[in-house]
Design an enzyme around this catalytic site. Structure first.
Site, PDB file in Angstrom:
ATOM      1  CD  GLU A 198      -2.039   1.252   2.618  1.00  0.00           C
ATOM      2  OE1 GLU A 198      -2.048   0.511   3.768  1.00  0.00           O
ATOM      3  OE2 GLU A 198      -3.457   1.968   3.390  1.00  0.00           O
ATOM      4  CG  ASP A 256      -0.047   2.288   6.323  1.00  0.00           C
ATOM      5  OD1 ASP A 256       1.324   1.350   6.764  1.00  0.00           O
ATOM      6  OD2 ASP A 256      -0.408   2.517   6.021  1.00  0.00           O
ATOM      7  CG  ASP A 309      -7.473   5.190   5.059  1.00  0.00           C
ATOM      8  OD1 ASP A 309      -8.905   4.831   5.437  1.00  0.00           O
ATOM      9  OD2 ASP A 309      -7.026   5.848   4.930  1.00  0.00           O
TER      10      ASP A 309
END
Ligand code: 28F
Length: 649
Positions: free
Chosen positions: A441, A514, A518
């Protein structure tokens, strides 16, 4: 001449023998080959034991004699199931005899003779289960001990078994009021059989009991887990209507639930239908209370009748023009939430494991019953009919557009199969059994991963988060994003119908995001994508989730990493409170060496293997996430961790 009476006695002598030996041999056989009766000795089989016993109580409810069922897992993992039905009959069994030729106790027959139960008495049939239907005697045989209690005719009886063998004869415990009736079974699974270190999973059992309560209207199912002081009670006044409302609780609905219930030729048919503004379909089918996850004739019947009725109505009312083609099954499926449940005296399933109903007549009956009810509903509710057909038109058009877009992607990726995406940092190894692709990401974490990796076998593909973050986007739309196109060409398999596992360029595909909201959102969208378009990747065990640490704890020249809060507390205790602690908020905060050491180095890292344990639940979850209600999404992120299991590499 042999006197006739002698012949009879002799025949009976043979029968006694068969009954007596039958039970013992049966028990022995169950214990020797548990796989044949409960499908193995794993956690699934363990849950099977509970279902088998609960099924009997459900049968008593379906027969109209029981309104309450209680299930309790005790602290020692013994399980009690009780109902307020009629109670298993107590007294001499009409046909089964013991070794001495005396009638066997009925409770002992039910509890020890493999294949007993079911057909006896009242001409009733065993409705629930059907799939397992091996009988409670198999549970008894696989239990270290089991206690059967019956309240009936004002008496309370108790019989105990050890590894399937009766311990003496049934005992009268005491008196109870005449109205107080029921059956209570308590058993402790046998560790000699279930040798793996396993225990019941609350969530799995809860889901099954919820389904049972939905499809057995008017029964209250109370589930207590004394191991963790948890409990849940299910009662659904509305049966399948409640089920549909529950599934649509976070969706905008287009009309009230359409419900139908009818018996044809001794087969009970019930369905509930409601369209929503969602893009996905949530359709579930049950046969004799079993969730038939692979569908079957009942589901085919339901789908066929909805498509037919909608087309007929649209034509008749000029909502489809002469030049328009009929709606396809896919068009009438979008936004559909429906349940069909059949109760059949002789269900035929595809096989032991695949849960698919095969009885051909069921399709005809379901089509007829559902078609009638749904077309009446459309006739009487023109507003609802209009909304449903508008929805079908939109999906037909969107599907057409998406098909064109997808064809383009597929054609392009075929053409470009040799041109790998520019953002991919590929590895040098070509043997896909040794290679790994990290989907990372964000560009900055992607940078760290590129520097930290072992470029011999680890490839990195950075994805930009915000593109994936398209709320409520159709997967078809996501497909046309550059990020996903890059992913598809990096994997080398193609997608959907063109998927070919032999093109796979990496043996392990590892999602590295993470540890924040999100991150889990992106991870879920990726999982959705893989689940819908490349399910084989998951089925074949190629998909993993990386586990970056949450904390770095340093003291003097020692550095330790903690992957959970619990671990952090433990390390802090070991190193003393003076240790310096850093909380990682994202992958970007780690330098390349740290990322390698903690998350990418096969010698140290932990990967979670992604499995699709329960496709229905996964679908529901993905569905939920694509919706715009915030709460269920958060809930998903918490429960999601259970869909993946730990894998030590
Ligand atoms: C805790 C799980 O097992 N409930 C059951 C009944 C009721 C009858 C029954 C069961 C007798 C010989 C088959 C009563 N009265 N809950 C349960 N409730 N079994 S199991 O009969 C079993 C037959 O073979 C019952 C009249 N008919 C049936």
């Amino acid at each position: 001449m042999i006197p006739e009476v002698f012949v009879v006695t002799k025949e009976q002598a043979v029968t006694y023998d068969v009954n007596a030996i039958q039970a013992l041999e049966g028990i022995e056989h169950v214990r020797k080959r548990p796989g044949m009766y409960v499908g193995g000795t794993d956690i699934k089989a363990l849950h099977h034991l509970v279902y088998e016993v609960v099924d009997n109580a459900i049968d008593e409810a379906l027969a109209g004699f029981c309104t309450r069922i209680g299930i309790t897992i005790h602290a020692d993992s013994s399980v009690t199931v009780e109902d307020n039905g009629r109670g298993i009959p107590v007294g001499p069994h009409p046909t089964k005899k013991d070794a001495k030729g005396n009638p066997m106790e009925t409770v002992d027959v039910v509890m020890t003779v493999i294949g007993a139960g079911g057909k006896f008495g009242g001409g009733g049939y065993k409705v629930s289960g059907g799939l397992h239907g091996v009988g409670v005697s198999a549970v008894n045989a696989l239990s270290e001990w089991m206690v059967t209690e019956v309240k009936r005719d004002g008496k309370w009886w108790r019989q105990e078994y050890k590894r399937g063998v009766p311990q003496g004869s049934i005992q009268l415990v005491g008196k109870v009021p005449k109205e107080e009736t029921g059956t209570k079974q308590t058993f402790k699974f046998d560790k000699q059989i279930f040798t793996e270190d396993i225990d019941y999973r609350f969530d799995t059992l809860v889901q099954r009991f919820r389904e049972m309560a939905f499809v057995t209207r008017g029964v209250t199912i109370r589930f207590v887990d004394e191991r963790a002081d948890r409990q849940m009670t299910f009662y659904f006044e509305g049966g399948l209507t409640s089920f549909v409302r529950y599934l649509n609780r976070n969706r905008e609905t287009l009309h009230p639930v359409v419900h139908v219930e009818k018996d044809i030729e001794n087969i009970g048919i019930e369905a509930a239908i409601q369209y929503t503004d969602a893009y996905t379909e949530s359709v579930y089918s049950f046969a004799n209370t079993i969730n038939t996850i692979d569908g079957g004739t009942h589901l085919t019947g339901l789908r066929a009748s909805l498509t037919r009725v909608i087309n007929d109505y649209a034509r008749k009312n000029g909502l489809l023009k002469d030049s328009d083609p009929n709606f396809s099954g896919d068009d009438t499926r979008e936004g559909l939430t429906a349940i069909v449940s059949v109760k059949h005296p002789e269900p035929q399933f595809e096989s032991q494991t695949k849960v698919k109903l095969m009885n051909p007549e069921v399709q005809t009956y379901v089509t007829q019953v559902v078609g009638e009810a749904f077309s009446t509903f459309l006739e009487e509710n023109p507003q609802a009919a209009k909304a449903i057909i508008a929805k079908c038109l939109t999906s037909a058009r969107a599907r057409d557009a998406a098909r064109k877009a997808r064809d383009l992607v597929i054609r392009k990726s075929a053409l470009e199969s040799l041109t790998l995406p520019g953002k991919l940092a590929d590895c040098s190894e070509r043997d896909s059994s040794k290679t790994e692709l990290y989907i990372v990401e964000g560009d900055s974490a992607g940078g760290s991963a590129k520097q930290g990796r072992d470029r011999h076998f680890q490839a990195i593909l950075p994805l930009r988060g915000k593109i994936m973050n398209t709320e409520r986007a159709r997967l078809d739309k996501i497909l046309s994003s550059n990020e996903i196109k890059a992913l598809i060409s990096a994997l080398g398999t193609g997608i959907g119908d063109n998927f070919d596992i032999s093109g796979l360029r990496y043996g392990r595909i590892i999602i590295m995001t993470d540890a924040d909201v999100d991150g889990s959102h992106i991870r879920t969208l990726l999982l959705t994508f893989f689940f819908r378009y490349m399910p084989q990747l998951i089925e074949d065990g190629h998909l993993y989730i990386a586990q970056p640490p949450l904390y770095r704890i340093a003291y003097k020249n020692q550095v330790k990493y903690a992957y959970t809060d619990k671990e952090k507390d433990k390390i802090l205790k070991e190193l003393g409170e003076k240790a310096g602690i850093q909380r990682y908020k994202g992958l970007g905060e780690m330098n390349p060496e740290q990322l390698w050491e903690t998350t990418m180095n096969p010698a140290n890292r932990t990967l979670l293997l992604v499995t699709v344990e329960d496709a229905a639940e996964a679908d529901r979850t993905f569905d939920m996430l694509m919706g715009d209600a915030v709460d269920p999404r958060r809930k998903f992120i918490q429960t999601h961790a259970k869909a993946v299991r730990n894998l030590d590499i």
